[in-house]
Design a protein around this motif. Structure first.
Motif, short mmCIF file in Angstrom:
data_model
loop_
_atom_site.label_atom_id
_atom_site.label_comp_id
_atom_site.label_asym_id
_atom_site.label_seq_id
_atom_site.Cartn_x
_atom_site.Cartn_y
_atom_site.Cartn_z
N SER A 146 6.88 -7.22 -3.37
CA SER A 146 7.09 -7.36 -1.98
C SER A 146 6.80 -6.42 -1.06
O SER A 146 7.11 -6.41 0.39
N LEU A 147 5.81 -5.51 -1.17
CA LEU A 147 5.40 -4.63 -0.30
C LEU A 147 3.83 -4.87 -0.20
O LEU A 147 3.33 -5.40 -1.08
N ASN A 148 3.37 -4.93 1.02
CA ASN A 148 1.81 -4.89 1.22
C ASN A 148 1.05 -3.90 0.84
O ASN A 148 1.25 -3.01 1.49
N PRO A 149 0.03 -4.07 0.02
CA PRO A 149 -0.50 -2.86 -0.18
C PRO A 149 -1.43 -2.21 0.70
O PRO A 149 -1.99 -1.17 0.83
N LEU A 150 -1.82 -2.96 1.91
CA LEU A 150 -2.63 -2.43 2.84
C LEU A 150 -2.22 -2.03 4.19
O LEU A 150 -2.79 -1.58 4.90
N PHE A 151 -0.76 -2.04 4.05
CA PHE A 151 0.03 -1.29 5.21
C PHE A 151 0.83 -0.09 4.88
O PHE A 151 1.16 0.09 3.66
N THR A 152 0.83 0.77 5.72
CA THR A 152 1.56 2.08 5.42
C THR A 152 3.25 1.76 5.22
O THR A 152 3.64 0.76 5.80
N ILE A 153 3.71 2.60 4.60
CA ILE A 153 5.24 2.49 4.54
C ILE A 153 5.75 2.31 5.79
O ILE A 153 6.62 1.38 6.19
N GLY A 154 5.41 3.24 6.75
CA GLY A 154 5.83 3.14 8.04
C GLY A 154 5.83 1.80 8.94
O GLY A 154 6.73 1.63 9.31
#
Lengths: 342, 320
Positions: free
Chosen positions: A105-113
């Protein structure tokens, strides 16, 4: 029932094959309700329709599935016939969802922020910099140390437990009224799972959030939930306050499920196993769908599906044994089965 | 009571390269000088979180990894000293059932071929006898005879796990390693498999090494339990006593984190904070000290040894 946060009335969602020949009744006539700030556990085995139910509430069903009946009342509005554009303003803003696998569910290419701040930018029109600042606060609120550094990192730099917290932070970013968590801790270690459940509790208390836990794990329900709905073959077969259902289950399926879990506190040679398999949802039996596996089944169960009997306020079961005329005793069911056979 | 298998000071270290271009090499002590015994006809449960070394322990027992130190004794003989036929006998006596019955059965083989494969590769058995043995095993694990000619996709998860159990039994082993045998199964099916495993144990006198993260299931199945943390055993002892009154702070925290079986049993014990540190650079002294609520200065310097405490083994300075 006007003050309920969410209430489902006879909601059915079916998957239909392309030719329309096969209909899978994934969710069938489900009636549920939830107060603000309350926690509801939806328990069922794989294929019982619990995840489809979550997707139904959010109107995120895949193409092949559609809601074929019922109303989903959320804060006084019916979600079933809301236009898609309005529905987009509900999702992530007023109802958020946490999925099982945080890596997916998280995109590996974008930062957490970026990812934590995204709902703020979409729903509240926050600027990039203010979304980033609020992301830092959110990361802090899910008890991640040094949020200033974490905010600029990528998902692969975090452990599984931390990633699941980030997903929680995304869910909480717009302060939703309802959070649906679909098996949120199955991929986590025991102590990490306990930390996460603790965190959800705290977030719930501080934000007055209502929670729906979708799980196969009765332990999570025992730990976290106020209300419980047990699903079997697309239907809610029993619901009620958690401690009542655990102490005095009405439906034989609930009874068997509770008997099948090993307990630390008592020594038992044998666990109560439920024989057989759940039925094929595209080819449900005529009567009660649990009848084939039920130790208390009698003739009527094979031919007629039981309706939802309300046993006491807020407590109901789809079982003939819970019917007001038949008291839950197997002895009394024997003459019934004889008369039905003759 | 005799132990069918005994591990003494067993270790397995892996070399790890740090950084992209090699450079300094680290050592992961996946299993670090652990000792345990599996009694004949008993179940030894192994619990711990990811990275604690329970799967490496299983691999060592199965002979899939060679130990970096220490020894495994099987029926009183050291595995290291076994000759080729001896090792072959050992491999036949120790079998495994894995977590995911969707991955562990070859989808292109019929059930009869899957169950018979260990027999065909290990022993000279004539075809009718093989068939007879397969049918006997299907009956033993509660599957109908006609299953023999079907393929894995025709079975549900629980039935597949029965097939995996039948395959593990075909060589009449003495020890079966059960690595999370019910985690992939549905709740209502888990009890069926756990009951089957228990009844097979009494009927065939099998010994189990049972690895699972579901503590209640381990407590239900096991006679003895070992608790591992970062490659070391922190506590071991009789299963029920250990589950009901854990001594080591980690065991306590682990069992406190276990989910209640009834809403009235909700515990208010504080949740253990922090995560398991990287096994590449475990904390000094007692590996658990950074997360331990009772840690003292000594814990950071000196690793505690396993010592007998009230009929149990505990590795903690608190109990000296």
């Amino acid at each position: 029932m006007a003050n309920k946060l969410l209430s489902l009335e006879n909601v059915s969602a079916h998957y239909v094959s392309q030719q329309g020949t096969r209909v899978v009744r994934a969710v069938d006539e489900v009636t549920l309700s939830l107060d603000a700030g309350e926690t509801l556990g939806i328990v069922g085995e794989s294929g019982s329709g619990k995840s489809t139910l979550a997707l139904t509430i959010l109107r995120l069903l895949p193409k092949a599935a559609r809601i074929v009946g019922g109303r989903i009342m959320f804060e006084g509005e019916d979600l079933v016939d809301k236009p898609a554009a309005e529905m987009r303003r509900v999702r992530g803003k007023r109802i958020a969802m946490i999925l099982q696998d945080p890596m997916a569910s998280l995109n590996p290419l974008f930062t957490i922020g970026d990812q934590v701040g995204e709902p703020l930018r979409v729903h509240e029109g926050a600027s990039r910099s203010s979304a980033w600042q609020r992301a830092i606060d959110l990361i802090k609120s899910v008890r991640i140390a040094s949020p200033q550094t974490r905010v600029a990192q990528f998902p692969h730099e975090m452990s599984g437990g931390m990633r699941q917290r980030i997903v929680g932070a995304i869910g909480m970013s717009c302060e939703p009224r309802l959070l649906i968590a679909d098996e949120p801790t199955t991929s986590l270690d025991l102590t990490i799972q306990a930390q996460y459940l603790d965190l959800l509790r705290e977030l719930q208390r501080t934000h007055g959030l209502a929670l729906i836990f979708i799980t196969h794990n009765l332990g999570i329900v025992a730990k976290m939930c106020d209300q419980l709905a047990v699903m079997y073959a697309g239907r809610v077969v029993e619901q009620g306050p958690v401690s009542r259902v655990f102490s005095q289950p009405l439906h034989p399926y609930t009874k068997a499920l509770l008997g099948s879990i090993p307990r630390m506190t008592e020594e038992r040679e044998q666990l109560t196993a439920i024989d057989g398999q759940p039925p094929d949802l595209a080819n449900l039996p005529a009567g009660c769908s649990f009848a084939a596996r039920c130790p208390a089944a009698f003739a009527r169960c094979q031919v007629e599906a039981p309706p939802d009997f309300t046993v006491e306020p807020g407590r109901s079961a789809r079982c003939w044994l819970a019917a007001p005329t038949v008291h839950a005793s197997i002895d009394q069911t024997i003459p019934l089965s004889r008369s039905a056979a003759s | 009571m005799t132990a069918v298998m005994e591990a003494k000071g067993l270790s397995k270290h892996f070399q790890a390269r740090r950084g992209l271009f090699g450079g300094s090499r680290g050592v992961v002590r996946a299993v670090d000088e652990i000792s345990f015994a599996i009694e004949t006809g008993h179940t030894l449960g192994v619990v711990g979180e990811s990275g604690c070394g329970k799967t490496t322990t299983a691999k060592l027992v199965l002979g899939l990894e060679t130990p970096s130190g220490g020894s495994i004794q099987f029926e009183g003989r050291d595995l290291e000293t076994l000759d080729t036929p001896g090792r072959r006998r050992y491999r036949k006596s120790v079998q495994a059932v894995f977590q995911d019955p969707y991955a562990s059965l070859n989808p292109r083989m019929r059930i009869s071929a899957i169950i018979a494969e260990p027999l065909v590769t290990n022993e000279k058995t004539v075809a009718p006898e093989v068939r007879h043995r397969v049918l006997e095993l299907l009956d033993l694990v509660g599957l109908p005879e006609r299953s023999a000619d079907l393929f894995p996709h025709e079975f549900s998860g629980g039935q597949r796990q029965r097939i995996a159990i039948a395959r593990a039994l075909v060589l009449s082993p003495q020890v079966i390693v059960l690595d999370e045998p019910v985690s992939a199964l549905d709740v209502s099916i888990r009890a069926q498999i756990l009951n089957l495993l228990r009844s097979l144990q009494t009927r065939l006198g099998l010994s189990y090494l049972f690895i699972a993260h579901d503590l209640a299931a381990v407590a239900h199945m096991s006679h003895e339990i070992v608790v591992m943390y970062l490659g070391k055993i922190v506590e071991s002892g009789e299963a029920r006593a250990l589950a009901l009154s854990p001594k080591h702070p980690y065991t306590k925290a682990l069992f406190a984190a276990a989910l209640p079986s009834h809403p009235d049993e909700r515990s208010d014990e504080p949740v253990l904070q922090g995560e398991v540190p990287s096994p590449l650079s475990p904390p000094s002294g007692c590996h658990f000290h950074p997360r331990c609520p009772h840690a003292t200065a000594r814990c950071a310097q000196e690793a505690p040894r396993l010592r007998p405490v009230e009929g149990r083994q505990v590795a903690c300075h608190l109990f000296e």
